[in-house]
Design a protein around this motif. Structure first.
Motif, short mmCIF file in Angstrom:
data_model
loop_
_atom_site.label_atom_id
_atom_site.label_comp_id
_atom_site.label_asym_id
_atom_site.label_seq_id
_atom_site.Cartn_x
_atom_site.Cartn_y
_atom_site.Cartn_z
N LEU A 168 1.00 -1.22 0.01
CA LEU A 168 0.06 -0.07 0.01
C LEU A 168 0.93 1.27 0.18
N TYR A 169 1.87 1.21 0.93
CA TYR A 169 2.86 2.22 1.01
C TYR A 169 3.46 2.51 -0.55
N ASN A 170 4.10 1.52 -1.25
CA ASN A 170 4.73 1.66 -2.32
C ASN A 170 3.66 2.58 -3.26
N ALA A 171 2.46 1.98 -3.45
CA ALA A 171 1.44 2.40 -4.41
C ALA A 171 1.51 3.98 -4.20
N LEU A 172 1.04 4.15 -2.90
CA LEU A 172 0.60 5.58 -2.56
C LEU A 172 2.23 6.56 -2.79
N MET A 173 3.22 6.14 -2.48
CA MET A 173 4.40 6.64 -2.85
C MET A 173 4.74 7.01 -4.25
N ALA A 174 4.27 5.92 -4.94
CA ALA A 174 4.56 6.00 -6.22
C ALA A 174 3.51 7.15 -7.16
N THR A 175 2.32 7.50 -6.51
CA THR A 175 1.52 7.89 -7.19
C THR A 175 0.89 9.17 -6.66
N CYS A 176 1.11 9.81 -5.25
CA CYS A 176 0.69 10.90 -4.80
C CYS A 176 1.36 12.14 -5.01
N ASN A 177 0.94 13.29 -5.24
CA ASN A 177 1.49 14.40 -5.42
C ASN A 177 0.88 15.20 -4.61
N PRO A 178 1.26 16.62 -4.18
CA PRO A 178 0.94 17.51 -3.34
C PRO A 178 -0.64 17.84 -3.90
N GLY A 179 -1.52 17.88 -2.85
CA GLY A 179 -2.90 18.35 -3.32
C GLY A 179 -3.84 16.96 -3.94
N ASP A 180 -3.08 15.88 -4.04
CA ASP A 180 -3.90 14.63 -4.39
C ASP A 180 -4.75 14.11 -3.11
N GLU A 181 -6.10 13.67 -3.66
CA GLU A 181 -7.09 13.35 -2.18
C GLU A 181 -7.27 12.01 -2.39
N VAL A 182 -7.14 11.34 -1.30
CA VAL A 182 -7.32 9.89 -0.91
C VAL A 182 -8.64 9.57 0.03
N ILE A 183 -9.56 9.03 -0.73
CA ILE A 183 -10.87 8.75 0.17
C ILE A 183 -10.65 7.44 0.72
N ILE A 184 -10.78 7.68 2.13
CA ILE A 184 -10.67 6.48 3.05
C ILE A 184 -12.03 6.57 4.09
N PRO A 185 -12.79 5.50 3.76
CA PRO A 185 -13.93 5.31 4.78
C PRO A 185 -13.50 5.16 6.06
N ALA A 186 -14.02 5.96 7.20
CA ALA A 186 -13.92 5.68 8.40
C ALA A 186 -14.82 4.87 9.17
N PRO A 187 -14.70 4.06 10.31
CA PRO A 187 -13.26 3.90 10.51
C PRO A 187 -12.40 2.92 9.71
N TYR A 188 -11.30 3.26 9.83
CA TYR A 188 -10.32 2.82 8.89
C TYR A 188 -9.11 2.21 9.64
N TRP A 189 -8.29 1.36 8.85
CA TRP A 189 -7.03 0.79 9.45
C TRP A 189 -6.20 1.90 9.67
N VAL A 190 -5.79 1.94 10.95
CA VAL A 190 -4.87 3.17 11.51
C VAL A 190 -3.94 3.63 10.23
N SER A 191 -3.13 2.76 9.65
CA SER A 191 -2.03 3.20 8.83
C SER A 191 -2.50 4.17 7.70
#
Ligand SMILES: Cc1ncc(COP(=O)(O)O)c(C=O)c1O
Length: 400
Positions: A104-127
């Motif tokens: 998951l970390y690799n995927a986010l590091m490989a794709t996220c730029n400042p301003g990019d939003e990631v939708i996370i349903p809450a409650p969520y896994w803490v990481s």
């Protein structure tokens, strides 16, 4: 010049650590503590998997491997996706990392730029939110509460999507609620995603095999083939095969994303442990017959915990479809005072007082982004669970 980085300042230490530390302190002081915080199965890795690892060591398979996985394991993962999920991936669409977390970390590091939003349903896994922050993106938490059995509705997803949305993180069955989306519920979310071609789907299927009452597990790329080209289907051996310490996770997705993730991994950890990769190969290719009895065992524990927690005053505990967690609502306890004289102002106060007064360690809901709740991991014996639930009932009965 500051020594610590601005990146570090964006993330917080895991809030679950406070509870774990406190429980360890009380245990060391001789108190009778029951820990219901662990996020891992309580049984041992199956013998055939251990034997495969020993063989790998004896055969000298102890050197660097291809950065994102040995070819045999990639082939086994392709076969797994086809067999269990009806998904066809070629080996160049597969990546293997050090646990589901690194994937998951690799995927986010490989794709996220400042301003990019990631939708996370809450409650969520803490990481999830902190990994998005580390990657420079903006987590957008959307509360999916008890009224929808902790599941995001299509309307909520539609409302959360903006032109800046890069990813939607989907986790079913979920940590921390155990909620699993039915085929129809997932279909409805896919219909929303079809209307927004800029949104990628990160499906975290870590608890795929831990589903109960005949629940049918499904994953987005399987439900809607039109989403295949923008879905990363993530999984791993940690939870299904009781292999949390071996650290093997994997994903299938578009080749260009998989390649980019490999680049991140090549400049951070390189390959996951060679021995663990051979163990994972046996997990996926070997006999699967222990999965069903384990499922049954967890199902019985779930039923026990749900029924006992629903008997506790002020507690409402929905019956989840999978994983090994329940996430009871404690609205009825907030504002009261414990037998030990502690005012229960929020779920953190509840968990702290519960631990101090009864020795039962649970994780408070605020850690997972939805309150007032707490998470129970029922990956322990029925005897221990019964005792823990009795103590929770006594604690709740004492709230005035
Ligand atoms: C929802 C979810 N995804 C991913 C992971 C990470 O698994 P791993 O131990 O393979 O890194 C966990 C572990 O707790 C989890 O609960």
């Amino acid at each position: 010049m500051a020594f610590l980085s601005d990146t570090l300042a964006r993330v917080k230490p895991s809030p679950t650590i406070a509870v774990t530390t406190k429980a360890a302190e009380l245990k060391a002081a001789g108190k009778d503590v029951i820990g219901l915080g662990a996020g891992e199965p309580d049984f041992d890795t199956p013998q055939n998997i251990k034997d495969a690892a020993k063989r790998a060591i004896d055969e000298g398979k102890t050197k660097y491997t291809a950065v994102d996985g040995i070819p045999e394991l990639k082939k086994a993962i392709c076969a797994k996706f086809e067999r269990e999920n009806g998904l066809k991936y070629a080996p160049n669409q597969i990546t293997v990392g050090t646990g589901g977390k690194q994937i998951l970390y690799n995927a986010l590091m490989a794709t996220c730029n400042p301003g990019d939003e990631v939708i996370i349903p809450a409650p969520y896994w803490v990481s999830y939110p902190d990994m998005v922050l580390l990657a420079g993106g903006t987590p957008v938490a959307v509360a999916a509460g008890i009224e929808t059995q902790f599941k995001l509705t299509p309307e909520q997803l539609e409302a959360a999507i903006t032109p800046k949305t890069k990813w939607f993180i989907f986790n079913s069955p979920s940590n921390p609620t155990g909620a699993g989306y039915t085929r129809a519920e997932l279909r409805a979310l896919c219909d929303v995603l079809l209307r927004h071609p800029q949104v990628w789907i990160m499906s975290d299927d870590m608890y795929e095999h831990l589903v109960f009452d005949g629940f049918e597990f499904t994953t987005p790329a399987q439900i809607e083939p039109a989403l295949y080209d923008r879905t990363l289907t993530c999984n791993g051996v940690s939870k299904s095969y009781a292999m949390t310490g071996w650290r093997i996770g994997y994903a299938g997705g578009p080749a260009h994303l998989i390649k980019a993730m490999g680049t991140i991994q090549s400049q951070s950890t390189s390959n996951p442990s060679s021995v663990s990769q051979y163990a994972a190969l046996e997990a996926l290719n070997g006999p699967q017959d222990f999965l069903a009895p384990n499922r049954k065992l967890f199902e019985r524990r779930r039923d026990l915990v749900v029924s006992m927690l629903n008997e506790a005053a002020g507690v409402t505990c929905p019956k989840p479809e999978g994983a090994f967690y329940v996430y009871p609502d404690i609205s009825g306890c907030i504002g009261k005072t414990s037998a030990g004289g502690v005012k229960i102002t929020d779920d953190e106060a509840f968990a702290t007082a519960l631990l101090e007064e009864t020795g039962v360690a649970v994780v408070f809901g605020a850690a997972f982004g939805l309150s007032p709740n707490f998470r129970v991991s029922y990956a322990t014996s029925e005897e221990v669970l019964t005792e823990a639930c009795k103590r929770i009932q006594t604690f709740c009965a004492g709230l005035k």
